[in-house]
Design a protein around this motif. Structure first.
Motif, PDB file in Angstrom:
ATOM      1  N   ALA A 200      34.476  25.443  38.188  1.00 19.50           N
ATOM      2  CA  ALA A 200      34.281  26.594  38.774  1.00 19.50           C
ATOM      3  C   ALA A 200      35.479  26.976  39.492  1.00 19.50           C
ATOM      4  CB  ALA A 200      33.446  26.132  40.144  1.00 19.50           C
ATOM      5  N   ALA A 201      36.715  26.604  39.131  1.00 19.62           N
ATOM      6  CA  ALA A 201      38.156  26.942  39.520  1.00 19.62           C
ATOM      7  C   ALA A 201      38.283  28.652  38.847  1.00 19.62           C
ATOM      8  CB  ALA A 201      38.998  26.181  39.223  1.00 19.62           C
ATOM      9  N   VAL A 202      37.883  28.678  37.671  1.00 20.78           N
ATOM     10  CA  VAL A 202      38.040  29.930  36.913  1.00 20.78           C
ATOM     11  C   VAL A 202      37.275  31.094  37.518  1.00 20.78           C
ATOM     12  CG1 VAL A 202      38.498  28.658  34.698  1.00 20.78           C
ATOM     13  CG2 VAL A 202      36.214  29.566  35.059  1.00 20.78           C
ATOM     14  N   PHE A 203      36.255  30.740  38.375  1.00 15.90           N
ATOM     15  CA  PHE A 203      35.435  31.754  38.853  1.00 15.90           C
ATOM     16  C   PHE A 203      35.847  32.077  40.191  1.00 15.90           C
ATOM     17  CE2 PHE A 203      32.640  30.099  36.005  1.00 15.90           C
ATOM     18  CZ  PHE A 203      31.829  31.014  35.245  1.00 15.90           C
ATOM     19  N   VAL A 204      36.250  31.042  41.089  1.00  9.93           N
ATOM     20  CA  VAL A 204      36.570  31.242  42.567  1.00  9.93           C
ATOM     21  C   VAL A 204      37.856  31.763  42.683  1.00  9.93           C
ATOM     22  CG1 VAL A 204      34.815  29.484  43.278  1.00  9.93           C
ATOM     23  CG2 VAL A 204      37.227  28.703  43.019  1.00  9.93           C
ATOM     24  N   ILE A 205      38.974  31.263  41.928  1.00 12.42           N
ATOM     25  CA  ILE A 205      40.242  31.830  42.060  1.00 12.42           C
ATOM     26  C   ILE A 205      40.502  33.351  41.764  1.00 12.42           C
ATOM     27  CG2 ILE A 205      42.669  31.813  40.784  1.00 12.42           C
ATOM     28  CD1 ILE A 205      42.220  28.717  40.776  1.00 12.42           C
ATOM     29  N   PRO A 206      39.863  33.937  40.811  1.00 14.28           N
ATOM     30  CA  PRO A 206      39.861  35.384  40.527  1.00 14.28           C
ATOM     31  C   PRO A 206      39.097  36.186  41.864  1.00 14.28           C
ATOM     32  CG  PRO A 206      39.211  34.405  38.494  1.00 14.28           C
ATOM     33  CD  PRO A 206      39.149  33.284  39.463  1.00 14.28           C
ATOM     34  N   VAL A 207      38.103  35.444  42.181  1.00 14.05           N
ATOM     35  CA  VAL A 207      37.404  35.985  43.673  1.00 14.05           C
ATOM     36  C   VAL A 207      38.162  36.097  44.543  1.00 14.05           C
ATOM     37  CG1 VAL A 207      35.609  35.564  45.220  1.00 14.05           C
ATOM     38  CG2 VAL A 207      35.064  35.348  42.698  1.00 14.05           C
ATOM     39  N   LEU A 304      34.158  43.743  44.441  1.00 14.10           N
ATOM     40  CA  LEU A 304      35.133  42.775  43.972  1.00 14.10           C
ATOM     41  C   LEU A 304      34.697  41.243  43.797  1.00 14.10           C
ATOM     42  CD1 LEU A 304      37.720  43.939  46.592  1.00 14.10           C
ATOM     43  CD2 LEU A 304      37.730  44.446  44.187  1.00 14.10           C
ATOM     44  N   ILE A 305      33.783  40.672  44.498  1.00 11.64           N
ATOM     45  CA  ILE A 305      33.254  39.384  43.969  1.00 11.64           C
ATOM     46  C   ILE A 305      32.776  39.468  42.637  1.00 11.64           C
ATOM     47  CG2 ILE A 305      31.509  37.772  44.643  1.00 11.64           C
ATOM     48  CD1 ILE A 305      32.070  38.422  47.698  1.00 11.64           C
ATOM     49  N   ILE A 306      31.994  40.464  42.437  1.00  7.72           N
ATOM     50  CA  ILE A 306      31.283  40.393  41.069  1.00  7.72           C
ATOM     51  C   ILE A 306      32.339  40.647  39.882  1.00  7.72           C
ATOM     52  CG2 ILE A 306      30.119  42.228  39.484  1.00  7.72           C
ATOM     53  CD1 ILE A 306      28.194  42.779  41.959  1.00  7.72           C
ATOM     54  N   VAL A 307      33.471  41.451  40.021  1.00  2.00           N
ATOM     55  CA  VAL A 307      34.453  41.539  39.293  1.00  2.00           C
ATOM     56  C   VAL A 307      35.125  40.503  38.826  1.00  2.00           C
ATOM     57  CG1 VAL A 307      36.844  42.496  38.577  1.00  2.00           C
ATOM     58  CG2 VAL A 307      34.886  43.998  39.635  1.00  2.00           C
ATOM     59  N   GLY A 308      35.491  39.329  40.076  1.00  2.00           N
ATOM     60  CA  GLY A 308      36.035  38.408  39.915  1.00  2.00           C
ATOM     61  C   GLY A 308      35.268  37.159  39.287  1.00  2.00           C
ATOM     62  N   LEU A 309      33.906  37.365  39.361  1.00  2.00           N
ATOM     63  CA  LEU A 309      33.064  36.531  38.561  1.00  2.00           C
ATOM     64  C   LEU A 309      32.820  36.778  37.134  1.00  2.00           C
ATOM     65  CD1 LEU A 309      30.134  36.159  41.477  1.00  2.00           C
ATOM     66  CD2 LEU A 309      31.933  34.291  40.640  1.00  2.00           C
ATOM     67  N   GLU A 310      32.931  38.115  37.034  1.00  2.00           N
ATOM     68  CA  GLU A 310      32.926  38.549  35.297  1.00  2.00           C
ATOM     69  C   GLU A 310      34.327  38.053  34.752  1.00  2.00           C
ATOM     70  OE1 GLU A 310      30.446  40.217  34.138  1.00  2.00           O
ATOM     71  OE2 GLU A 310      29.188  40.951  35.900  1.00  2.00           O
TER      72      GLU A 310
END
Length: 541
Positions: A200-207, A304-310
């Protein structure tokens, strides 16, 4: 006339009662979480009564057996001898604490899961602040969809739901404490997400990078993650001889290559599979959520959350498609829930704007009524029909695909043969170890140590290694071998991974026994037909 008046009064009373119930649900954020809690446990009890085992994955037993060893001996081990870090740490720690106080029975652990998921839904409803019962029902439906697709199976995704919801609550909160310490608190919540599911690090760090309001907050947040990551890696290196979980290393065997098993999974998942929740569903959800970025009514933070998750999904799919040699299991669909949360927030933003425009008289009233009808349809589908359908599907489970009963029967029948000896088993070893009281070495190495991983990677002599570690028996699912002269057990099954590992050769004279009960377990129609369990004595002479 009196009959008509009575009928009208009864109809009005019915509408009034329905309105009071719906208002009570809309005002009470505990209502739908309580419905979820009851629904999950009801399904668990019915499955347990019908099949003798609730809804739990075989891999969940790896967690349970390791957590039990930690609780009872303070040693992180699956087989009782070899130290391992082949797990996500937060779920293991929670299970170890639970088992220490309440034991390792499955039903109480399912109670714990249902409680954690219900708490997650409670905070999700508080977060999105649905305007009415229709919006709450839609949120409940999408949450239940995510639960059925990727959670409530004894795996780490259960605690990830709660940790991730907490992260989005922190990023969206305007309380004085969080506003003054947003970087630190968000960093701590992100650490919990990563501890729950390391990938999940690859999702939460960009977020975090995109949503934290200042560079100071970003530095604090990333510093929290970095410090926790370094501490975790150093502790793993000291205790286990490897900085990262050994299971991740084994799944990356083969280096950079095209993961044909994963590609074939995506290719073979049809429309029905997408509806019920598979990995193609993850892609569909993420592509669909891009539409929210085009609306001026959706909050910038949510976008921005959506962009980070994408961005996170792109990295995650690259990892699965090119840096893994294994097929993907249900709990790897966890990105579904990650995108559902901001999508529900964005949906509420759009509905509030519509409501505001209607109150100001901008659109026609009929259009608003049409929107309400659409919401009602979605609410009924996602909040009622879909949960009922998924529950019915679970209760109609094909008992002949349940190998837990077979593992329990074999563990019981050969208990006097095995004694306290170490037994080796590959695929489906989790529940077998649970019923065998431990003493099971997992041949695929997912819950073993670095030295065993090196033996697998280099395709060394597995028999010599197992003998050196005092393994006495090997248990394996296989097809009917008939009157064979010799047979080699593949440590890695071709249906699970494309990596070619070592083999363990046996002769007919090594066979201690075999077990088959096609009335109890028969996977011939949907799998490779390995319905037989063979027990061989390892030849260490």
């Amino acid at each position: 006339m009196e009959n008509i008046n009575a009928s009208l009064k009864a109809s009005a009373h019915g509408r009034s009662l329905l309105l009071r119930i719906s208002n009570a649900f809309a005002r009470n954020p505990f209502a739908f979480p309580l419905v979820l809690f009851i629904a999950l446990l009801t399904k668990t009890f019915i499955l347990n009564i019908r099949f003798g085992m609730p809804d739990i994955e075989d891999d969940a037993f790896y967690y349970i057996v390791i957590a039990k060893n930690i609780a009872e001996t303070s040693l992180s081990t699956f087989d009782g001898a070899m130290l391992t870090n082949g797990y996500h740490p937060l779920w293991t720690a929670i299970l170890a604490a639970w088992i220490y106080f309440f034991g390792d029975a499955i039903i109480p652990i399912k109670f714990l899961e249902a409680l954690i998921l219900s708490i997650s839904l409670y905070y999700l409803i508080r977060l999105i602040q649905p305007a009415n019962i229709l919006s709450q029902a839609i949120a409940f439906g999408f949450f239940y969809y995510a639960v059925n697709a990727t959670s409530y199976m004894g795996m780490e995704t259960t605690i990830l739901f709660l940790a991730y919801t907490a992260l989005i609550v922190v990023l969206s909160s305007y309380t004085h404490f969080i506003a003054d310490n947003r970087g630190l608190v968000a960093g701590a919540a992100a650490v919990l997400c990563i501890a729950a599911q390391i990938e999940a690090a690859v999702f939460v760090i960009p977020v975090l990078i995109l949503t934290l309001p200042s560079n100071k907050d970003r530095i604090y947040g990333l510093a929290m993650i970095g410090a926790a990551g370094i501490g975790y890696a150093v502790a793993n290196q000291v205790v286990f001889g490897t900085p990262a979980p050994i299971s991740g290393e084994i799944k990356s065997f083969g280096g950079f290559h095209v993961n044909e098993l994963f590609i074939e999974q995506l290719r073979s998942e049809g429309f029905k599979g997408i509806l019920t929740g598979n990995y193609a569903t993850v892609v569909v959800f993420y592509i669909s959520s891009l539409a929210f970025l085009l609306s001026s009514f959706v909050n910038k933070q949510t976008k921005l959350i959506i962009v980070g998750l994408e961005l996170g999904l792109l990295v995650f799919i690259v990892k699965l498609a090119f840096f893994s040699s294994w097929r993907v299991w249900e709990w790897y669909r966890f990105p579904i829930y990650l995108i559902v949360v901001p999508a529900l927030i964005a949906g509420q933003d759009l509905l509030r704007q519509r409501n505001s425009q209607w109150r100001s008289g901008t659109p026609e009233r009929s259009k608003f009524h049409g929107l309400n009808l659409a919401l009602l349809g979605i609410a009924v589908m996602m909040g009622v029909i879909w949960p009922a359908y998924r529950t019915a599907r679970a209760l109609a489970y094909n008992q002949k695909m349940n190998f837990y009963d077979v593992n329990e029967e074999v563990a019981y029948q050969y208990r006097s043969v095995f004694g306290s000896s170490l037994v080796a088993m590959g695929d489906r070893a989790g529940s077998f170890a649970y019923y065998n009281g431990g003493h099971v070495l997992q041949l695929e190495g997912l819950v073993n140590d670095k030295a065993y991983s090196e033996m697998l990677r280099t395709a060394s002599d597995a028999t010599e290694y197992l003998c050196r570690h005092d393994v006495k028996f090997v248990v394996d699912y296989d097809r009917d071998l008939g009157d064979y002269g010799g047979h080699s057990v593949d440590i890695f099954k071709a249906k699970l991974t494309s990596f070619k590992g070592p083999k363990i050769p046996f002769s007919k004279e090594d066979e201690v026994g075999r077990y088959v009960n096609l009335a109890l377990y028969d996977n011939s129609r949907s799998d490779v037909g390995d319905n037989y369990i063979y027990v061989w004595r390892l030849d260490c002479h």
